[in-house]
Design an enzyme around this catalytic site. Structure first.
Site, PDB file in Angstrom:
ATOM      1  CE  LYS A 183       2.345   0.051  12.900  1.00  0.00           C
ATOM      2  NZ  LYS A 183       0.955  -0.109  12.442  1.00  0.00           N
TER       3      LYS A 183
ATOM      4  CG  ASN B  82      -0.431   0.701   2.414  1.00  0.00           C
ATOM      5  OD1 ASN B  82      -0.485   1.929   2.499  1.00  0.00           O
ATOM      6  ND2 ASN B  82       0.129  -0.063   3.358  1.00  0.00           N
TER       7      ASN B  82
ATOM      8  CG  PHE C 118      -0.673   9.158   7.129  1.00  0.00           C
ATOM      9  CD1 PHE C 118      -0.590   7.802   7.381  1.00  0.00           C
ATOM     10  CD2 PHE C 118       0.182  10.006   7.823  1.00  0.00           C
ATOM     11  CE1 PHE C 118       0.333   7.297   8.298  1.00  0.00           C
ATOM     12  CE2 PHE C 118       1.104   9.519   8.737  1.00  0.00           C
ATOM     13  CZ  PHE C 118       1.182   8.162   8.968  1.00  0.00           C
TER      14      PHE C 118
ATOM     15  CG  ASN D  17       3.958   1.122   9.597  1.00  0.00           C
ATOM     16  OD1 ASN D  17       3.284   0.686   8.655  1.00  0.00           O
ATOM     17  ND2 ASN D  17       3.647   2.219  10.244  1.00  0.00           N
TER      18      ASN D  17
ATOM     19  CG  ASN E  32       3.012   4.552   1.833  1.00  0.00           C
ATOM     20  OD1 ASN E  32       3.808   4.219   0.965  1.00  0.00           O
ATOM     21  ND2 ASN E  32       2.328   3.670   2.551  1.00  0.00           N
ATOM     22  CB  THR E  33       3.809  10.640   5.147  1.00  0.00           C
ATOM     23  OG1 THR E  33       2.431  10.262   5.125  1.00  0.00           O
ATOM     24  CG2 THR E  33       3.924  12.134   5.381  1.00  0.00           C
TER      25      THR E  33
ATOM     26  CB  SER F 215       3.391   5.729   7.340  1.00  0.00           C
ATOM     27  OG  SER F 215       3.038   5.748   5.969  1.00  0.00           O
TER      28      SER F 215
HETATM   29  C1  LIG Z   1      -3.765  -1.117   3.594  1.00  0.00           C
HETATM   30  C2  LIG Z   1      -2.924  -0.848   4.794  1.00  0.00           C
HETATM   31  C3  LIG Z   1      -3.017   0.386   5.432  1.00  0.00           C
HETATM   32  C4  LIG Z   1      -2.243   0.643   6.559  1.00  0.00           C
HETATM   33  N1  LIG Z   1      -2.376   1.843   7.197  1.00  0.00           N
HETATM   34  C5  LIG Z   1      -1.682   2.073   8.336  1.00  0.00           C
HETATM   35  C6  LIG Z   1      -1.857   3.280   9.049  1.00  0.00           C
HETATM   36  O1  LIG Z   1      -2.646   4.146   8.687  1.00  0.00           O
HETATM   37  N2  LIG Z   1      -1.113   3.469  10.168  1.00  0.00           N
HETATM   38  C7  LIG Z   1      -0.236   2.528  10.640  1.00  0.00           C
HETATM   39  O2  LIG Z   1       0.397   2.726  11.676  1.00  0.00           O
HETATM   40  N3  LIG Z   1      -0.071   1.356   9.990  1.00  0.00           N
HETATM   41  C8  LIG Z   1      -0.775   1.113   8.868  1.00  0.00           C
HETATM   42  N4  LIG Z   1      -0.615  -0.085   8.216  1.00  0.00           N
HETATM   43  C9  LIG Z   1       0.352  -1.073   8.741  1.00  0.00           C
HETATM   44  C10 LIG Z   1      -0.325  -2.103   9.634  1.00  0.00           C
HETATM   45  O3  LIG Z   1      -0.883  -1.493  10.782  1.00  0.00           O
HETATM   46  C11 LIG Z   1       0.677  -3.180  10.078  1.00  0.00           C
HETATM   47  O4  LIG Z   1       1.661  -2.570  10.891  1.00  0.00           O
HETATM   48  C12 LIG Z   1       1.370  -3.869   8.916  1.00  0.00           C
HETATM   49  O5  LIG Z   1       0.490  -4.030   7.830  1.00  0.00           O
HETATM   50  C13 LIG Z   1       1.929  -5.235   9.288  1.00  0.00           C
HETATM   51  O6  LIG Z   1       0.908  -6.130   9.670  1.00  0.00           O
HETATM   52  P1  LIG Z   1       0.259  -7.208   8.650  1.00  0.00           P
HETATM   53  O7  LIG Z   1       1.396  -7.896   7.954  1.00  0.00           O
HETATM   54  O8  LIG Z   1      -0.542  -8.126   9.545  1.00  0.00           O
HETATM   55  O9  LIG Z   1      -0.591  -6.433   7.729  1.00  0.00           O
HETATM   56  C14 LIG Z   1      -1.363  -0.346   7.068  1.00  0.00           C
HETATM   57  C15 LIG Z   1      -1.284  -1.584   6.416  1.00  0.00           C
HETATM   58  C16 LIG Z   1      -2.042  -1.848   5.297  1.00  0.00           C
HETATM   59  C17 LIG Z   1      -1.937  -3.180   4.630  1.00  0.00           C
END
Ligand SMILES: Cc1cc2nc3c(=O)[nH]c(=O)nc-3n(C[C@H](O)[C@H](O)[C@H](O)COP(=O)(O)O)c2cc1C
Length: 364
Positions: free
Chosen positions: A214, A110, A114, A243, A175-176, A173
């Site tokens: 985080k 992704n 934000f 993350n 992406n910012t 993140s």
């Molecule tokens: C579509 C998507 C959006 C995410 N948005 C955020 C976010 O807004 N803030 C954040 O701290 N992590 C975000 N994450 C990261 C997740 O909270 C998590 O840390 C990461 O995906 C690893 O866990 P997973 O492998 O179970 O997905 C996002 C992940 C995905 C897939």
């Protein structure tokens, strides 16, 4: 009921564009008449950050970015929900498409950036459900165009502490642009000093709100030394590791999708995320607890995360591939492991393999 809904919906959701599918999943959760959460086996209960968790399985930030469905997520069996990332002002994020499934790898990339309805909208919803109980953490982040990113975090803590079970400072993140620079030692020290100070100021009205940090799984071990040192000296209450990764493991099958820019999550993230969790655990020396996230896709990987150092775990990407049935699978595996070991709570598993994991060859 939940299982049936899940089984009917998933093939349909998979046929949609991933972001449309996500929007639909939020709508379904918002309007489905879900029964109250089933009572968890008391052996799964834990007290962490001064909070009583009915079970250690949470949903990670990014699923419910605008705090639309925290109570529905508690009802489907999560022990806690982390909403956000919430930014002070609304912002639309990056242009679509910005969310991609790596089907053969059970991964997700992704670069949402934000997308947030902003603090006012989320706060209104959280105030409206404040009496409902359950553990709802609030993940906060800075606006892309903010002139003072540290001030964004401070402002959000001040505004959300009263409705948050805990607050997560998300500086990881990918992406910012520039956000992860806040993990650099000198900047991080100032950020955490001001964030913890804001929490202290709100405490007389809001109560003691735990502050979690985080981090990205892409930090070097030298950077991790600094980050943990600062988190300890500034007395944060815990860390989330971690993350999404900007790395692309060489064994990915979906090589075309893997070229998309953004953060990779799901199954391919597990080895790196687990290693960084264990590396963090050995540096923290029990001073505060950790939440483990990244690639949990089964009961066994959830238990592995706890054994690598996580007191609590979070899942997100694997829900896309495994559905909500994953929650019950994880709980059952944890209960089986307790029974096999003759234990009546999960505490003894936490970090049991951390040293061994840090001695393995570096994952790639
Ligand atoms: C579509 C998507 C959006 C995410 N948005 C955020 C976010 O807004 N803030 C954040 O701290 N992590 C975000 N994450 C990261 C997740 O909270 C998590 O840390 C990461 O995906 C690893 O866990 P997973 O492998 O179970 O997905 C996002 C992940 C995905 C897939």
């Amino acid at each position: 009921m939940i299982d049936l809904l899940d089984r009917l919906a998933r093939p349909f959701l998979h046929a949609l564009d991933p972001e449309d599918a996500h929007g639909l999943a939020i709508k379904v959760l918002k309007f489905a008449p879900l029964p109250p959460a089933p009572r968890d086996d008391k052996r799964l209960a834990l007290r962490v950050f001064g909070l009583n968790f009915p079970n250690p399985v949470g949903i990670a930030a990014g699923f419910d970015k605008n705090a639309e469905v925290p109570d529905a997520l508690l009802r489907v069996g999560f022990g806690f929900v982390e909403v956000g990332t919430i930014t002070p002002l609304p912002q639309s994020g990056n242009p679509r498409p910005r969310l991609f499934r790596l089907d053969a790898d059970h991964g997700v990339i992704n670069r949402l950036g934000f997308n947030s309805q902003g603090a006012d909208a989320a706060l209104k919803r959280l105030v409206a459900r404040a009496a409902a109980g359950g553990i709802v953490g609030i993940n906060v982040g800075a606006n892309k165009d903010s002139a003072d990113r540290v001030a964004d975090y401070v402002q959000l803590i001040e505004r959300f502490a009263a409705v948050a079970s805990y607050v997560t400072v998300n500086i990881s993140s990918p992406n910012t642009p520039g956000l992860r620079n806040l993990q650099q030692a000198s900047v991080l020290d100032d950020l955490l000093a001001r964030v913890v100070d804001a929490r202290e100021r709100t405490a007389p009205n809001a109560g003691p709100t735990p502050v979690l940090l985080k981090i990205a799984p892409d930090l070097s071990l030298g950077d991790l030394d600094d980050v943990v040192g600062i988190a300890r000296s500034r007395r944060v209450d815990g860390m989330i590791v971690g993350n999404t990764t900007v790395a692309r493991p060489p064994n990915l099958l979906e090589t075309d999708v893997a070229k998309e820019a953004g953060g990779l999550s799901g199954r391919p993230l597990y080895p790196l995320a687990n290693r960084m969790l264990a590396e963090t655990y050995v540096r923290v020396e029990g001073v505060f607890p950790l939440i483990g996230a990244g690639g949990i896709d089964s009961g066994a990987t959830a238990l592995g995360k706890i054994r690598a150092g996580a007191s609590l775990i979070q899942v997100y990407s694997s829900l896309v591939f495994r559905g909500l049935g994953l929650i019950a699978e994880i709980k059952n595996t944890l209960l089986d492991a307790l029974a096999a070991d003759g234990q009546d709570n999960l505490q003894d598993f936490v970090g049991a393999d951390a040293a061994a994991v840090t001695a393995e060859e570096w994952p790639h």
